[in-house]
Design an enzyme around this catalytic site. Sequence first.
Site, mmCIF file in Angstrom:
data_model
loop_
_atom_site.group_PDB
_atom_site.id
_atom_site.type_symbol
_atom_site.label_atom_id
_atom_site.label_comp_id
_atom_site.label_asym_id
_atom_site.label_seq_id
_atom_site.Cartn_x
_atom_site.Cartn_y
_atom_site.Cartn_z
ATOM 1 N N HIS A 159 -8.873 14.781 -5.373
ATOM 2 C CA HIS A 159 -9.052 14.815 -3.690
ATOM 3 C C HIS A 159 -9.033 16.168 -3.102
ATOM 4 C CE1 HIS A 159 -8.281 10.331 -2.972
ATOM 5 N NE2 HIS A 159 -7.123 10.808 -3.880
ATOM 6 N N GLU A 212 -3.207 1.471 -8.341
ATOM 7 C CA GLU A 212 -3.708 1.598 -6.863
ATOM 8 C C GLU A 212 -4.518 0.351 -6.650
ATOM 9 O OE1 GLU A 212 -4.901 5.949 -6.192
ATOM 10 O OE2 GLU A 212 -5.529 5.873 -8.171
ATOM 11 N N ASP A 233 -3.922 3.564 -1.605
ATOM 12 C CA ASP A 233 -4.865 2.879 -1.970
ATOM 13 C C ASP A 233 -4.201 1.475 -2.327
ATOM 14 O OD1 ASP A 233 -6.878 4.695 -1.815
ATOM 15 O OD2 ASP A 233 -6.754 5.269 -3.860
#
Length: 180
Positions: free
Chosen positions: A38, A143, A169
Amino acid sequence: LDAGGLSLMFSVRQIRSVDIALAAKAAGYDCLYVDMEHSGISVAETGQICVTSLAVGIAPFVRVPAGSYDVAAQVLDLGAMGIIAPHITGPEDAKRMVDCCKYPPTGHRSNSSSIPQQYLSQKPLLKVQEQINDETMVFAMIESRDGLQNVDAIAAVDGVDCLLVGTSDLTAELGIPGQF
């Protein structure tokens, strides 16, 4: 962690300087993880942060982009002490990540002539590999629905040291976004 205590870790997403390791040490953290999934932090920048972290006694971990087995191997050779592997959906994903993170007999990690954890020592390769296998952690992130359904099989993979829940997520996948 080995003593059963609390270990404080935080993520690095914006700061690309080695100063972050010094700040982590000054603030009393035990470890940090560079979030390559990220952020725009490069492999080279990640390596520099990992080496500085090692030098000041902070354990460096790296979250690689999903399925980035090559990136995982690179940052381990640059000083990371573990890989946070996102979007692990089954034992096959987990095994493939372990294979690139651990030396034989646990995995199939390729040999590098020198890694920062050796501190330029002349320790025999076999001893280095045993030590690094013991010290390298593989975190499998759960996730998705598939990951949740396969969590026991993922946890049973030899070499997976920790399961992490990717709450954002996972809750989105389950239709309850943000309801942690």
